[in-house]
Design an enzyme around this catalytic site. Sequence first.
Site, PDB file in Angstrom:
ATOM      1  N   ARG A   3     -53.305 -11.000  20.885  1.00  0.00           N
ATOM      2  CA  ARG A   3     -53.297 -10.368  19.945  1.00  0.00           C
ATOM      3  C   ARG A   3     -54.645 -10.519  19.865  1.00  0.00           C
ATOM      4  O   ARG A   3     -55.368  -9.632  18.904  1.00  0.00           O
ATOM      5  CB  ARG A   3     -52.125 -10.551  18.455  1.00  0.00           C
ATOM      6  CG  ARG A   3     -51.561  -9.827  18.617  1.00  0.00           C
ATOM      7  CD  ARG A   3     -50.374 -10.450  17.901  1.00  0.00           C
ATOM      8  NE  ARG A   3     -50.776 -10.564  16.643  1.00  0.00           N
ATOM      9  CZ  ARG A   3     -50.819 -11.688  15.901  1.00  0.00           C
ATOM     10  NH1 ARG A   3     -49.967 -12.640  16.174  1.00  0.00           N
ATOM     11  NH2 ARG A   3     -50.546 -11.595  14.610  1.00  0.00           N
ATOM     12  N   ASP A  32     -41.930 -27.710   6.059  1.00  0.00           N
ATOM     13  CA  ASP A  32     -43.322 -27.398   6.671  1.00  0.00           C
ATOM     14  C   ASP A  32     -44.396 -26.089   5.935  1.00  0.00           C
ATOM     15  O   ASP A  32     -43.823 -25.751   4.746  1.00  0.00           O
ATOM     16  CB  ASP A  32     -42.736 -26.378   7.927  1.00  0.00           C
ATOM     17  CG  ASP A  32     -44.572 -26.094   9.352  1.00  0.00           C
ATOM     18  OD1 ASP A  32     -45.816 -26.732   8.611  1.00  0.00           O
ATOM     19  OD2 ASP A  32     -44.946 -25.737   9.697  1.00  0.00           O
ATOM     20  N   LYS A  33     -45.043 -26.267   6.340  1.00  0.00           N
ATOM     21  CA  LYS A  33     -46.141 -24.710   5.779  1.00  0.00           C
ATOM     22  C   LYS A  33     -47.232 -24.041   6.688  1.00  0.00           C
ATOM     23  O   LYS A  33     -47.615 -24.665   7.999  1.00  0.00           O
ATOM     24  CB  LYS A  33     -47.749 -25.794   4.221  1.00  0.00           C
ATOM     25  CG  LYS A  33     -48.586 -26.793   5.022  1.00  0.00           C
ATOM     26  CD  LYS A  33     -50.100 -25.969   5.670  1.00  0.00           C
ATOM     27  CE  LYS A  33     -50.553 -25.212   4.626  1.00  0.00           C
ATOM     28  NZ  LYS A  33     -51.725 -24.994   5.829  1.00  0.00           N
ATOM     29  N   HIS A  34     -47.868 -23.018   6.643  1.00  0.00           N
ATOM     30  CA  HIS A  34     -48.143 -22.658   7.699  1.00  0.00           C
ATOM     31  C   HIS A  34     -48.938 -21.390   6.370  1.00  0.00           C
ATOM     32  O   HIS A  34     -49.502 -20.619   5.514  1.00  0.00           O
ATOM     33  CB  HIS A  34     -47.542 -21.384   8.786  1.00  0.00           C
ATOM     34  CG  HIS A  34     -48.359 -20.686   9.549  1.00  0.00           C
ATOM     35  ND1 HIS A  34     -48.159 -20.936  10.753  1.00  0.00           N
ATOM     36  CD2 HIS A  34     -49.020 -19.509   8.815  1.00  0.00           C
ATOM     37  CE1 HIS A  34     -49.216 -20.332  11.870  1.00  0.00           C
ATOM     38  NE2 HIS A  34     -49.547 -19.534  10.779  1.00  0.00           N
ATOM     39  N   SER A  35     -50.467 -21.428   7.276  1.00  0.00           N
ATOM     40  CA  SER A  35     -51.468 -20.131   6.582  1.00  0.00           C
ATOM     41  C   SER A  35     -52.232 -19.570   7.925  1.00  0.00           C
ATOM     42  O   SER A  35     -51.984 -19.277   8.608  1.00  0.00           O
ATOM     43  CB  SER A  35     -53.083 -21.580   6.809  1.00  0.00           C
ATOM     44  OG  SER A  35     -54.433 -20.733   6.683  1.00  0.00           O
ATOM     45  N   SER A  58     -45.200 -13.567  14.196  1.00  0.00           N
ATOM     46  CA  SER A  58     -45.560 -14.560  14.904  1.00  0.00           C
ATOM     47  C   SER A  58     -45.395 -16.319  14.203  1.00  0.00           C
ATOM     48  O   SER A  58     -45.120 -17.031  14.436  1.00  0.00           O
ATOM     49  CB  SER A  58     -46.903 -14.396  15.084  1.00  0.00           C
ATOM     50  OG  SER A  58     -47.715 -15.669  15.730  1.00  0.00           O
ATOM     51  N   THR A 105     -55.725 -25.105  14.204  1.00  0.00           N
ATOM     52  CA  THR A 105     -55.333 -26.693  14.214  1.00  0.00           C
ATOM     53  C   THR A 105     -55.026 -27.003  16.020  1.00  0.00           C
ATOM     54  O   THR A 105     -55.918 -28.394  16.014  1.00  0.00           O
ATOM     55  CB  THR A 105     -53.920 -26.658  13.190  1.00  0.00           C
ATOM     56  OG1 THR A 105     -53.926 -25.599  11.934  1.00  0.00           O
ATOM     57  CG2 THR A 105     -53.631 -28.295  13.241  1.00  0.00           C
ATOM     58  N   LYS A 143     -41.882 -19.237  14.822  1.00  0.00           N
ATOM     59  CA  LYS A 143     -42.266 -20.605  15.112  1.00  0.00           C
ATOM     60  C   LYS A 143     -41.796 -21.391  14.074  1.00  0.00           C
ATOM     61  O   LYS A 143     -41.279 -23.014  14.605  1.00  0.00           O
ATOM     62  CB  LYS A 143     -43.343 -20.660  15.290  1.00  0.00           C
ATOM     63  CG  LYS A 143     -44.707 -20.099  16.139  1.00  0.00           C
ATOM     64  CD  LYS A 143     -45.680 -20.763  16.360  1.00  0.00           C
ATOM     65  CE  LYS A 143     -46.859 -19.717  15.747  1.00  0.00           C
ATOM     66  NZ  LYS A 143     -46.993 -18.421  15.667  1.00  0.00           N
ATOM     67  N   LYS A 144     -41.763 -21.234  13.362  1.00  0.00           N
ATOM     68  CA  LYS A 144     -40.972 -21.991  12.017  1.00  0.00           C
ATOM     69  C   LYS A 144     -39.754 -22.269  12.270  1.00  0.00           C
ATOM     70  O   LYS A 144     -38.924 -22.890  11.739  1.00  0.00           O
ATOM     71  CB  LYS A 144     -41.849 -20.936  10.967  1.00  0.00           C
ATOM     72  CG  LYS A 144     -43.538 -21.281  10.316  1.00  0.00           C
ATOM     73  CD  LYS A 144     -43.635 -22.979  10.914  1.00  0.00           C
ATOM     74  CE  LYS A 144     -45.037 -22.883  10.306  1.00  0.00           C
ATOM     75  NZ  LYS A 144     -45.895 -24.757  10.928  1.00  0.00           N
TER      76      LYS A 144
END
Length: 438
Positions: free
Chosen positions: A170, A82-85, A185, A122, A189-190
């Site tokens: 937040r 996965d990726k996360h920004s 955070s 997203t 999730k990841k």
Amino acid sequence: MYLPQEIIKLKRNGGKLPEAAIQQFVTGLTDNSFSEGQTAALAMAIYLNGMATEETVALTRAMRDSGAVLNWQGKLNGPVVDKHSTGGVGDKVSLMLAPMIAACGAYVPMIAGRGLGHTGGTVDKLETIPGYSCTQPLAVIQREVARLGCVIVGQSAELAPADRRLYLIRDVTATVESIPLITASILSKKLAAGLDVLTMDVKIGSGAIMKNIDDASALAQSIVNTAKGAGVPTQALLTDMNECLGSSAGNVLEVLETLDYLTGKYREPRLHQVTLELGASMLQLAGLFADKASAMAALEHSLTSGKAAEIFAQMVAAMGGPADLLEKPELYLGKAPVVQDIVASQAGYLAASDTTAVGMAVVRLGGGRAHPAQVIDPVVGFSDVQALGSKVAAGDVLARVHAASVEAAAKASAEYLAALSFSDSAVNLQPIVHKVID
């Protein structure tokens, strides 16, 4: 057993929270024994005083374990990635990259989020597609990841529920920019998604949460260290967010740009470059390709072959959306009542952008939230955005505003123009990738 106010006071006074106190806080997020006010107070105390690495690790694990944790062992014939920004303006990379990575042989169970502050989300983008449900049972997620190679969904009640509540609070209490809270955070999730590897896209610049390279590096290192401590190899790329990423900002507009990207109608160069850079990191970390060049070639082939577009279309249908979205987007994606050109009042080169101000203009148009329960207007925002470095003449179109009314369009246009700076001479642009942290 701690009282909520004791935990808040300890962190308010700069103390280190014991693991038991952190666990109690996370339990309180889940069962509502911590009120919204108490949660906001502790979030602010953490924002002001920070957390030690061990506190961040404990918070991440506790939030991960507040719900179900997916286990893919023996169920897939490839790595789970996965990726996360960290978020920016116009960042729709996840929408393109998940199907591209799936087309290259990896599996992507992407748990995405909603917009935070001035940054888009997203989930908000995908929910502009009629019927697309970002809330899916775990059984559906597991089935469709195995079948298609990727799904993009939001946080459900089953995965990291403690983070879901904290995330919303937040957003409206000015505590978004806390490194330990961002780290926990993202990773809760990841890690709940059962990843083998993770690539982080840490944005830096005027439209990012982290404005300078020192803060962005600190966040990236925090995420990499915490993820590795939890057994997930992770790489972070510090990428540029000094201007809108791509040519649009706003939910429907970004979905339309995604469709253009996947089908080859238009690929904005910087958006394309950062998508390839992040994808190559994911594929290399997962061991599918030995070097960046071969990984990028595979990603390009996923686009030119049409495979990534096909997977995206299948994912949309599997999540409840229309099967022919790519062929007939105009049938499904709405349009703003008012679309107006934003024109340059002077000649010169576009030198700089207050990209946070551009993101906040989208929020004020109705494309983001001022409070967690607010319903967003999916069709508003900016399109046809001219890139920094462009040479313009007076009267040239700098962007187009999409708004609910003439008055809203006029106000957003003024905000957009105020966010831009011009130069009489050509400008040197920042590279799309500033730094890589392993």
